[in-house]
Motif scaffolding. Structure first.
Motif, PDB file in Angstrom:
ATOM      1  N   GLU A 102       0.804  -1.216   0.000  1.00 13.78           N
ATOM      2  CA  GLU A 102       0.000   0.000   0.000  1.00 13.78           C
ATOM      3  C   GLU A 102       0.842   1.274   0.000  1.00 13.78           C
ATOM      4  N   ILE A 103       2.142   1.123  -0.065  1.00 13.88           N
ATOM      5  CA  ILE A 103       3.032   2.288  -0.087  1.00 13.88           C
ATOM      6  C   ILE A 103       3.203   2.773  -1.524  1.00 13.88           C
ATOM      7  N   GLN A 104       3.134   4.075  -1.715  1.00 13.79           N
ATOM      8  CA  GLN A 104       3.376   4.622  -3.045  1.00 13.79           C
ATOM      9  C   GLN A 104       4.819   4.332  -3.454  1.00 13.79           C
ATOM     10  N   PHE A 105       4.996   4.014  -4.727  1.00 18.18           N
ATOM     11  CA  PHE A 105       6.309   3.598  -5.203  1.00 18.18           C
ATOM     12  C   PHE A 105       7.387   4.631  -4.903  1.00 18.18           C
ATOM     13  N   ASN A 106       7.068   5.901  -5.040  1.00 14.70           N
ATOM     14  CA  ASN A 106       8.076   6.937  -4.831  1.00 14.70           C
ATOM     15  C   ASN A 106       8.401   7.162  -3.359  1.00 14.70           C
ATOM     16  N   LYS A 107       7.667   6.502  -2.451  1.00 15.16           N
ATOM     17  CA  LYS A 107       7.926   6.647  -1.019  1.00 15.16           C
ATOM     18  C   LYS A 107       8.845   5.544  -0.484  1.00 15.16           C
ATOM     19  N   ILE A 108       9.078   4.498  -1.290  1.00 14.54           N
ATOM     20  CA  ILE A 108       9.946   3.413  -0.843  1.00 14.54           C
ATOM     21  C   ILE A 108      11.399   3.875  -0.865  1.00 14.54           C
ATOM     22  N   SER A 109      12.130   3.616   0.214  1.00 10.63           N
ATOM     23  CA  SER A 109      13.519   4.061   0.331  1.00 10.63           C
ATOM     24  C   SER A 109      14.387   2.912   0.840  1.00 10.63           C
ATOM     25  N   ILE A 110      15.689   3.100   0.766  1.00 11.88           N
ATOM     26  CA  ILE A 110      16.610   2.077   1.250  1.00 11.88           C
ATOM     27  C   ILE A 110      16.478   1.922   2.763  1.00 11.88           C
ATOM     28  N   GLN A 111      16.203   3.014   3.473  1.00 13.82           N
ATOM     29  CA  GLN A 111      16.018   2.934   4.920  1.00 13.82           C
ATOM     30  C   GLN A 111      14.776   2.094   5.253  1.00 13.82           C
ATOM     31  N   MET A 112      13.714   2.305   4.496  1.00 11.81           N
ATOM     32  CA  MET A 112      12.491   1.527   4.692  1.00 11.81           C
ATOM     33  C   MET A 112      12.737   0.050   4.426  1.00 11.81           C
ATOM     34  N   MET A 113      13.527  -0.255   3.404  1.00  4.99           N
ATOM     35  CA  MET A 113      13.806  -1.650   3.068  1.00  4.99           C
ATOM     36  C   MET A 113      14.686  -2.309   4.127  1.00  4.99           C
ATOM     37  N   ASN A 114      15.614  -1.560   4.698  1.00  3.45           N
ATOM     38  CA  ASN A 114      16.439  -2.122   5.776  1.00  3.45           C
ATOM     39  C   ASN A 114      15.572  -2.458   6.995  1.00  3.45           C
ATOM     40  N   GLN A 115      14.596  -1.610   7.283  1.00 10.37           N
ATOM     41  CA  GLN A 115      13.665  -1.891   8.372  1.00 10.37           C
ATOM     42  C   GLN A 115      12.810  -3.116   8.048  1.00 10.37           C
ATOM     43  N   PHE A 116      12.427  -3.242   6.789  1.00  9.99           N
ATOM     44  CA  PHE A 116      11.648  -4.394   6.335  1.00  9.99           C
ATOM     45  C   PHE A 116      12.440  -5.683   6.527  1.00  9.99           C
ATOM     46  N   ILE A 117      13.725  -5.650   6.184  1.00  9.06           N
ATOM     47  CA  ILE A 117      14.585  -6.828   6.345  1.00  9.06           C
ATOM     48  C   ILE A 117      14.694  -7.223   7.813  1.00  9.06           C
ATOM     49  N   GLN A 118      14.886  -6.226   8.676  1.00  5.67           N
ATOM     50  CA  GLN A 118      14.997  -6.520  10.105  1.00  5.67           C
ATOM     51  C   GLN A 118      13.697  -7.085  10.672  1.00  5.67           C
ATOM     52  N   LYS A 119      12.579  -6.585  10.190  1.00  5.81           N
ATOM     53  CA  LYS A 119      11.292  -7.101  10.649  1.00  5.81           C
ATOM     54  C   LYS A 119      11.133  -8.570  10.261  1.00  5.81           C
ATOM     55  N   LEU A 120      11.521  -8.915   9.046  1.00  5.70           N
ATOM     56  CA  LEU A 120      11.440 -10.311   8.605  1.00  5.70           C
ATOM     57  C   LEU A 120      12.335 -11.208   9.452  1.00  5.70           C
ATOM     58  N   LEU A 121      13.533 -10.709   9.766  1.00  6.02           N
ATOM     59  CA  LEU A 121      14.479 -11.503  10.555  1.00  6.02           C
ATOM     60  C   LEU A 121      14.005 -11.679  11.991  1.00  6.02           C
ATOM     61  N   ASN A 122      13.291 -10.694  12.522  1.00  5.98           N
ATOM     62  CA  ASN A 122      12.894 -10.723  13.933  1.00  5.98           C
ATOM     63  C   ASN A 122      11.521 -11.354  14.163  1.00  5.98           C
ATOM     64  N   GLN A 123      10.577 -11.104  13.241  1.00  8.88           N
ATOM     65  CA  GLN A 123       9.208 -11.592  13.466  1.00  8.88           C
ATOM     66  C   GLN A 123       8.468 -11.850  12.169  1.00  8.88           C
ATOM     67  N   GLY A 124       9.172 -12.330  11.172  1.00  5.01           N
ATOM     68  CA  GLY A 124       8.577 -12.456   9.844  1.00  5.01           C
ATOM     69  C   GLY A 124       7.673 -13.647   9.628  1.00  5.01           C
ATOM     70  N   SER A 125       7.823 -14.708  10.424  1.00  2.33           N
ATOM     71  CA  SER A 125       7.027 -15.914  10.187  1.00  2.33           C
ATOM     72  C   SER A 125       5.603 -15.736  10.686  1.00  2.33           C
ATOM     73  N   GLN A 126       4.720 -16.651  10.294  1.00  3.66           N
ATOM     74  CA  GLN A 126       3.312 -16.548  10.656  1.00  3.66           C
ATOM     75  C   GLN A 126       3.085 -16.691  12.157  1.00  3.66           C
ATOM     76  N   ASN A 127       3.977 -17.406  12.835  1.00  4.34           N
ATOM     77  CA  ASN A 127       3.832 -17.566  14.285  1.00  4.34           C
ATOM     78  C   ASN A 127       4.541 -16.459  15.069  1.00  4.34           C
ATOM     79  N   GLY A 128       5.028 -15.441  14.349  1.00  5.76           N
ATOM     80  CA  GLY A 128       5.648 -14.300  15.009  1.00  5.76           C
ATOM     81  C   GLY A 128       7.131 -14.433  15.246  1.00  5.76           C
ATOM     82  N   GLN A 129       7.705 -15.575  14.911  1.00  6.11           N
ATOM     83  CA  GLN A 129       9.144 -15.762  15.056  1.00  6.11           C
ATOM     84  C   GLN A 129       9.853 -15.250  13.806  1.00  6.11           C
ATOM     85  N   GLY A 130      11.176 -15.101  13.907  1.00  6.64           N
ATOM     86  CA  GLY A 130      11.936 -14.585  12.777  1.00  6.64           C
ATOM     87  C   GLY A 130      12.148 -15.615  11.688  1.00  6.64           C
ATOM     88  N   LEU A 131      12.255 -15.142  10.449  1.00  8.04           N
ATOM     89  CA  LEU A 131      12.589 -16.026   9.330  1.00  8.04           C
ATOM     90  C   LEU A 131      14.089 -16.276   9.311  1.00  8.04           C
TER      91      LEU A 131
END
Length: 375
Positions: A102-131
């Motif tokens: 739902e984010i506009q394409f021009n709003k996506i940034s490298i900082q946002m993607m780094n946060q996205f990566i950390q979220k996946l590593l910390n709580q990305g799975s369906q049970n809330g655990q990290g991938l």
């Protein structure tokens, strides 16, 4: 070369260029965008896609990222295997769209993607655990492919997505059968000969994958020539077409890569064990039946029971492949030869992932240093 009425022509540098209208100014004058490719057909295909999407270059940065994800998946579906499509589909709809869609394409940034990566590593799975780092790397790989697609068809990307990386943890070493366990397993199979048990012995003796074994038919086994052909694999995948209201289905396709299509010599002792069970049509190897087969998940369960019956520590069926590769190295196999038997694209995959030298082998090698001391 003359134009064909489609605004497609060959440039002096050898490339093909196609132009299409992306907008008009207040006076009605057309604004064009150019697309480049290696051939006329390539440009024609790209132009058709661009025209169908009809997203103005002036406004496309404001579109939600989910639009590009769905478009990329639709475009690539016809060029990839069904199992690969299912993998991409799940990555996009389970991870990328929920967080970035739902984010506009021009709003996506490298900082946002780094946060996205950390979220996946910390709580990305369906049970809330990290991938795992491997799973997160797969997600980012798909994201980068989508970005390359956008860059190719729509123009400049406003941030350097190439620099995104996921630091890989050292892979957990897979347990393999030691010499005593190999001997115990082989003795049991020799005393309880069935097609399934011989299939397990075949995997231990050739390193074929579980899906390749389940898809193997007798018309691809040549006992007189002492070889078998691997050109099919079986797997259960999600049923996105929802036929018969079943969530999953079995498919038999070509292996994961061209290198996996291969001829493998069969050890002579194994030939003698297989001859009493030989079929002469296209029956499945594990069942001796033309229509009935055993799927990988079922074979994995049967292998687990076999391990329990022999008091061998639980392990995955794929460990037989690792055991085979390690044993071959210990016996002095040429690595290139082993790589081709395993169906790898290069020897680095063989050495880095499938070879686990035992400590006893390391000791034997180190004892050879005695020759230097004796001299």
């Amino acid at each position: 070369m003359p134009r064909r009425g489609e605004n497609i022509y060959k440039r002096k540098d050898g490339r093909w260029e196609g132009r299409f209208i992306i907008d008009r100014d207040v006076s009605g004058k057309a604004k064009y965008k150019s697309i480049y490719g290696k051939s006329y057909s390539d440009i024609k295909r790209k132009l058709e896609i661009a025209k169908q999407n009809s997203i103005s270059l002036q406004y496309f940065h404001e579109y939600h990222f989910s639009l590009f994800c769905i478009e990329w998946l639709k475009e690539h579906r016809k060029n990839i295997k069904e199992s690969t499509y299912i993998k991409y589909y799940n990555i996009i709809y389970m991870y990328i769209i929920p967080d970035l869609g739902e984010i506009q394409f021009n709003k996506i940034s490298i900082q946002m993607m780094n946060q996205f990566i950390q979220k996946l590593l910390n709580q990305g799975s369906q049970n809330g655990q990290g991938l795992s780092t491997k799973s997160v790397a797969d997600v980012i790989s798909v994201f980068k492919n989508i970005m390359r697609y956008i860059e190719c068809y729509y123009g400049h990307i406003h941030f350097d997505y190439h620099q995104m990386t996921v630091k890989q943890n050292k892979e957990k070493r897979m347990r393999i059968l030691n010499s005593q366990e190999q001997q115990k397993l082989c003795q049991y199979i020799l005393g309880h000969q069935t097609l399934i048990h011989l299939g397990i012995l075949l995997a231990l003796s050739t390193g074929i994958r579980i899906g390749e074994l389940c898809a193997l038919r007798w018309d691809h086994i040549y006992l007189d020539e002492e070889e078998l052909i691997i050109d099919r694999t079986m797997q259960r995948i999600q049923n996105k077409d929802n036929n018969n209201n079943k969530k999953t289905k079995i498919i038999i396709t070509t292996p994961k890569s061209q290198c996996s299509i291969r001829r493998i010599p069969i050890p002579q002792d194994l030939i003698q064990l297989l001859k009493p069970f030989e079929c002469h049509q296209n029956e499945f190897f594990l069942t001796g039946d033309i229509e009935k087969y055993i799927e990988p998940r079922c074979l994995e369960n049967k292998f687990k029971v076999l391990m329990q019956q022999n008091n061998i520590e639980n392990m995955h069926f794929h460990a037989l492949r690792h055991t085979f590769a390690t044993k071959c190295i210990e016996l002095g196999f040429d690595v290139k030869c082993l790589s081709e038997i395993l169906g790898h694209a290069n020897v680095n995959i063989t050495l880095n992932k499938y070879v686990h030298p035992s400590f006893a082998l390391k000791r034997d090698y180190m004892n050879k240093i005695n020759q230097l001391i004796n001299v």
